[in-house]
Scaffold this motif. Sequence first.
Motif, PDB file in Angstrom:
ATOM      1  N   THR A 247      -9.815   6.562  10.012  1.00  0.00           N
ATOM      2  CA  THR A 247      -9.607   7.845   9.324  1.00  0.00           C
ATOM      3  C   THR A 247      -8.467   8.646   9.934  1.00  0.00           C
ATOM      4  OG1 THR A 247     -11.236   9.019  10.684  1.00  0.00           O
ATOM      5  CG2 THR A 247     -12.015   8.011   8.614  1.00  0.00           C
TER       6      THR A 247
ATOM      7  N   GLN B 106     -12.775   7.612   3.218  1.00  0.00           N
ATOM      8  CA  GLN B 106     -12.481   6.223   2.860  1.00  0.00           C
ATOM      9  C   GLN B 106     -12.793   5.346   4.059  1.00  0.00           C
ATOM     10  OE1 GLN B 106      -8.734   5.624   0.911  1.00  0.00           O
ATOM     11  NE2 GLN B 106      -8.586   3.520   1.608  1.00  0.00           N
TER      12      GLN B 106
ATOM     13  N   GLY C  88       0.799  -1.223   0.000  1.00  0.00           N
ATOM     14  CA  GLY C  88       0.000   0.000   0.000  1.00  0.00           C
ATOM     15  C   GLY C  88       0.828   1.267   0.000  1.00  0.00           C
TER      16      GLY C  88
ATOM     17  N   ARG D  68      -1.423  10.018   3.035  1.00  0.00           N
ATOM     18  CA  ARG D  68      -2.671  10.141   3.799  1.00  0.00           C
ATOM     19  C   ARG D  68      -3.866   9.763   2.943  1.00  0.00           C
ATOM     20  NH1 ARG D  68      -4.359  16.417   4.325  1.00  0.00           N
ATOM     21  NH2 ARG D  68      -3.442  17.054   2.371  1.00  0.00           N
ATOM     22  N   ARG D  69      -4.770   9.077   3.588  1.00  0.00           N
ATOM     23  CA  ARG D  69      -5.974   8.585   2.934  1.00  0.00           C
ATOM     24  C   ARG D  69      -7.066   9.651   3.004  1.00  0.00           C
ATOM     25  NH1 ARG D  69      -7.642   2.965   4.724  1.00  0.00           N
ATOM     26  NH2 ARG D  69      -9.285   4.179   5.657  1.00  0.00           N
TER      27      ARG D  69
END
Length: 145
Positions: free
Chosen positions: A90, A86, A77, A81-82
């Motif tokens: 978080t 999502q 992966g 930062r996501r």
Amino acid sequence: MSTPTFSHIGLCVTDIDRSVNFYVQGLGFELGQGYEIGAPFHIVMDLPDTLHLKSQFVQKDGVQLELLQYFAPETLGPAERRPMNQLGLTHLSVRVEAIEPVIERVVAHGGQVHRETYVDAGPGGEFVYCTDPDGIRVELMRLNG
């Protein structure tokens, strides 16, 4: 009947020493137990029997994070930062007395501050997001009162 109790949050990291430095020196966590992990834990982790990882616990205010560096199989992966919308974890959130001194420590210990996320909520306090060395979002919040 037994009531479940909270244990910890696990975070996959690329360099455990760098992450320990960030969480301990940058955010004031305390160092806990560390482990080398392999079989038979591959079963519960749903990974191949070649599993080899290092685990290091850090704790703050009754919350434990387990930092996990995988050697086999390798980490997967992106380290960025996501999006907040999502599914899944978080962010982590840390209360601070003052934002700027913590921002300085975050940067000095391998984190990144995202000043574009800074909000001065007036009587509510101040908020800003940073990321740890692997892109895990950490909210710094100074609350008034």
